[in-house]
Design a protein around this motif. Sequence first.
Motif, PDB file in Angstrom:
ATOM      1  N   ARG A  67      -9.387  96.488  29.355  1.00  0.00           N
ATOM      2  CA  ARG A  67      -9.876  95.972  28.074  1.00  0.00           C
ATOM      3  C   ARG A  67      -9.897  97.039  26.995  1.00  0.00           C
ATOM      4  NH1 ARG A  67     -11.255  95.440  23.710  1.00  0.00           N
ATOM      5  NH2 ARG A  67     -12.721  93.975  22.751  1.00  0.00           N
ATOM      6  N   TYR A  68     -10.372  98.222  27.324  1.00  0.00           N
ATOM      7  CA  TYR A  68     -10.621  99.228  26.300  1.00  0.00           C
ATOM      8  C   TYR A  68      -9.576 100.333  26.223  1.00  0.00           C
ATOM      9  CZ  TYR A  68     -15.143  96.989  25.752  1.00  0.00           C
ATOM     10  OH  TYR A  68     -16.134  96.058  25.512  1.00  0.00           O
ATOM     11  N   LEU A  69      -8.789 100.525  27.282  1.00  0.00           N
ATOM     12  CA  LEU A  69      -7.790 101.590  27.283  1.00  0.00           C
ATOM     13  C   LEU A  69      -6.364 101.068  27.416  1.00  0.00           C
ATOM     14  CD1 LEU A  69      -9.588 104.156  29.655  1.00  0.00           C
ATOM     15  CD2 LEU A  69      -9.620 104.112  27.148  1.00  0.00           C
ATOM     16  N   GLY A  70      -6.214  99.800  27.802  1.00  0.00           N
ATOM     17  CA  GLY A  70      -4.889  99.226  27.950  1.00  0.00           C
ATOM     18  C   GLY A  70      -4.592  98.811  29.377  1.00  0.00           C
ATOM     19  N   PRO A  71      -3.617  97.896  29.558  1.00  0.00           N
ATOM     20  CA  PRO A  71      -3.307  97.360  30.899  1.00  0.00           C
ATOM     21  C   PRO A  71      -2.931  98.424  31.924  1.00  0.00           C
ATOM     22  CG  PRO A  71      -2.263  96.044  29.188  1.00  0.00           C
ATOM     23  CD  PRO A  71      -2.816  97.255  28.507  1.00  0.00           C
ATOM     24  N   PHE A  72      -2.170  99.431  31.500  1.00  0.00           N
ATOM     25  CA  PHE A  72      -1.773 100.466  32.464  1.00  0.00           C
ATOM     26  C   PHE A  72      -2.985 101.244  32.965  1.00  0.00           C
ATOM     27  CE2 PHE A  72      -0.278 104.925  33.246  1.00  0.00           C
ATOM     28  CZ  PHE A  72       0.316 104.665  34.469  1.00  0.00           C
ATOM     29  N   ALA A  73      -3.935 101.521  32.057  1.00  0.00           N
ATOM     30  CA  ALA A  73      -5.157 102.224  32.451  1.00  0.00           C
ATOM     31  C   ALA A  73      -5.935 101.395  33.465  1.00  0.00           C
ATOM     32  CB  ALA A  73      -6.019 102.522  31.231  1.00  0.00           C
ATOM     33  N   GLY A  74      -5.999 100.067  33.261  1.00  0.00           N
ATOM     34  CA  GLY A  74      -6.682  99.204  34.211  1.00  0.00           C
ATOM     35  C   GLY A  74      -5.998  99.181  35.557  1.00  0.00           C
ATOM     36  N   PHE A  75      -4.674  99.144  35.517  1.00  0.00           N
ATOM     37  CA  PHE A  75      -3.888  99.144  36.756  1.00  0.00           C
ATOM     38  C   PHE A  75      -4.125 100.423  37.550  1.00  0.00           C
ATOM     39  CE2 PHE A  75       0.085 100.327  38.942  1.00  0.00           C
ATOM     40  CZ  PHE A  75       0.289  99.215  39.734  1.00  0.00           C
ATOM     41  N   ILE A  76      -4.032 101.555  36.881  1.00  0.00           N
ATOM     42  CA  ILE A  76      -4.152 102.833  37.575  1.00  0.00           C
ATOM     43  C   ILE A  76      -5.584 103.077  38.045  1.00  0.00           C
ATOM     44  CG2 ILE A  76      -4.683 104.370  35.601  1.00  0.00           C
ATOM     45  CD1 ILE A  76      -2.552 106.260  36.686  1.00  0.00           C
ATOM     46  N   THR A  77      -6.571 102.614  37.252  1.00  0.00           N
ATOM     47  CA  THR A  77      -7.976 102.795  37.639  1.00  0.00           C
ATOM     48  C   THR A  77      -8.321 101.939  38.853  1.00  0.00           C
ATOM     49  OG1 THR A  77      -8.609 103.266  35.356  1.00  0.00           O
ATOM     50  CG2 THR A  77     -10.375 102.617  36.865  1.00  0.00           C
ATOM     51  N   GLY A  78      -7.922 100.673  38.804  1.00  0.00           N
ATOM     52  CA  GLY A  78      -8.233  99.773  39.903  1.00  0.00           C
ATOM     53  C   GLY A  78      -7.620 100.219  41.214  1.00  0.00           C
ATOM     54  N   TRP A  79      -6.349 100.577  41.172  1.00  0.00           N
ATOM     55  CA  TRP A  79      -5.678 100.970  42.406  1.00  0.00           C
ATOM     56  C   TRP A  79      -6.138 102.347  42.899  1.00  0.00           C
ATOM     57  CZ3 TRP A  79      -3.819  98.192  45.968  1.00  0.00           C
ATOM     58  CH2 TRP A  79      -3.215  96.956  45.689  1.00  0.00           C
ATOM     59  N   THR A  80      -6.517 103.232  41.981  1.00  0.00           N
ATOM     60  CA  THR A  80      -7.024 104.536  42.419  1.00  0.00           C
ATOM     61  C   THR A  80      -8.393 104.385  43.067  1.00  0.00           C
ATOM     62  OG1 THR A  80      -5.779 105.691  40.695  1.00  0.00           O
ATOM     63  CG2 THR A  80      -7.600 106.890  41.684  1.00  0.00           C
ATOM     64  N   PHE A  81      -9.212 103.453  42.567  1.00  0.00           N
ATOM     65  CA  PHE A  81     -10.488 103.199  43.228  1.00  0.00           C
ATOM     66  C   PHE A  81     -10.267 102.622  44.624  1.00  0.00           C
ATOM     67  CE2 PHE A  81     -13.882 100.223  44.403  1.00  0.00           C
ATOM     68  CZ  PHE A  81     -14.955 101.103  44.457  1.00  0.00           C
ATOM     69  N   ALA A  82      -9.335 101.672  44.734  1.00  0.00           N
ATOM     70  CA  ALA A  82      -9.036 101.109  46.053  1.00  0.00           C
ATOM     71  C   ALA A  82      -8.530 102.202  46.993  1.00  0.00           C
ATOM     72  CB  ALA A  82      -7.999  99.994  45.917  1.00  0.00           C
ATOM     73  N   PHE A  83      -7.696 103.095  46.457  1.00  0.00           N
ATOM     74  CA  PHE A  83      -7.195 104.237  47.231  1.00  0.00           C
ATOM     75  C   PHE A  83      -8.353 105.141  47.637  1.00  0.00           C
ATOM     76  CE2 PHE A  83      -5.499 108.680  47.020  1.00  0.00           C
ATOM     77  CZ  PHE A  83      -4.648 108.619  48.117  1.00  0.00           C
ATOM     78  N   GLU A  84      -9.263 105.406  46.695  1.00  0.00           N
ATOM     79  CA  GLU A  84     -10.441 106.227  46.981  1.00  0.00           C
ATOM     80  C   GLU A  84     -11.254 105.638  48.127  1.00  0.00           C
ATOM     81  OE1 GLU A  84     -14.899 106.829  45.160  1.00  0.00           O
ATOM     82  OE2 GLU A  84     -13.305 106.168  43.818  1.00  0.00           O
ATOM     83  N   MET A  85     -11.538 104.328  48.040  1.00  0.00           N
ATOM     84  CA  MET A  85     -12.347 103.687  49.068  1.00  0.00           C
ATOM     85  C   MET A  85     -11.643 103.720  50.424  1.00  0.00           C
ATOM     86  SD  MET A  85     -15.331 102.628  47.964  1.00  0.00           S
ATOM     87  CE  MET A  85     -15.293 104.334  47.408  1.00  0.00           C
TER      88      MET A  85
END
Length: 491
Positions: A82-100
């Motif tokens: 929403r606030y940084l752009g679709p690519f930022a959401g994509f990379i954040t979501g998948w990096t969190f899943a990777f982190e977990m």
Amino acid sequence: MAQFAQALARGLTVRHIRFMALGSAIGTGLFYGSAAAIQAAGPAVLLAYAIGGAAVFLVMRALGEMAVRHPVSGSFGQYASRYLGPFAGFITGWTFAFEMAIVAIADVTAFGIYMGFWFPDVPRWIWILAVVCLIAALNLMRVKVFGETEFWLSIIKVAAIIAMIAGGAAIVVFGFGLPDAANPGLGTMLASGGFFANGFWGLLASFSIVMFAFGGIETIGITAGEAENPKKAIPAAINTVPVRILLFYVCTLGVLMMIFPWNQIDGETSPFVQIFDTLGIPAAAHILNAVVITAAISAINSDTFGAGRMMYGLAQQGHAPASFARISRHGVPWMTVATMTAVLLVGVVLNVLLPESLFLIIASIATFATVWVWLMILLSHIAMKREIARKKLPASEFGVPFWPVASYAALAFMVFVVVLLGIMPDTRVALIVGVAWIAVLFVAYHFGIKGKGHVRAELVDETGRDGETAQRGRTDRDTGTGAVRPEYIDG
């Protein structure tokens, strides 16, 4: 087996989320990883936990402000979109899943090590396989079952920590179980080189493990999409973070180093178990081993929950396979649970191949992923605050204290930790793997996601409302994926 639904079942109460917040601060990072942190920094590790904890609290307040304003599944992955752009959401979501996923592998590794205290002749992978099956079963049940499980496991951990602090304090005062020549208290803590026993460099070296210990605490934000009253539950959980850090980390490790020389902690098992076993207190080591096993199960359970809910949110946005948005009859995204189970089975194989060095490698990689997610949370929050000011929107009900100075200070600290990972020889692999992971996501987004015509997500501003999410979704007919993708709007 499964029904197709557009929303997760809301079954997490304030009690559940508050104790999930408690539990997220007491896991493998404390019960096992603290040994490596103590070995690196000596008594100065207490300062490292205090500094790292203060930065994490600011991250959590930033996340809390966004979660109360926009209580949705996928949480900060959607905020980044929403606030940084679709690519930022994509990379954040998948990096969190990777982190977990990485943290979960570290947690199952620690579980196998703990079981080795009782059954040294049984291969570690057998215990890990057993706990993976247990966690999969728990996460396929209703979310309320997950919440209740975490509630009771957290009670056990919290009670054990409080008992250890009280017991350790009694040992310091009365000398129970210590040899006559012992000097419990600051004398024991500072005897081997003083507070900065390994110098300032040792303090810096401990940060990779210290920040790993706090990893996963952001899962509290993920619960907003399944909380019965997120406006009440999220702030109540987040505001306990400073007290938890002081109590669970600083006080607990301080007491332990007052009764046992820090330079004799070997890291072969939990330092808690080692210390009380050495003191010869009847059954204390076995009781503590049961507690750390409980903590490991809780952590793996929470890791699986967090990664699964994030992948569900990614599927809603078209950033993950549409099958990840499928909901079982219990209101649970069963495909994401199956995926995390497969990842944990990889952990079984890794424990067979790398039984000795796996934990430090995994913890370092998890630290990179964790800090990256925290960076994106802070950047998303800063962008949201700027938009609120620019559009003169209503102020947030749960704002970050000392804005904007505190937020930028936390941002600078997170960048500093990433740089440290690259400087330290033992953790440099984490930066290499992290950069490679970001590069893979860049390629995946630009060749697999971008330009597919997916619908934006709908993120309704909940300021001043009753706390129930107004998130709505619709099918992306352009791509034919059938994924539910929220479209962001400001209320």
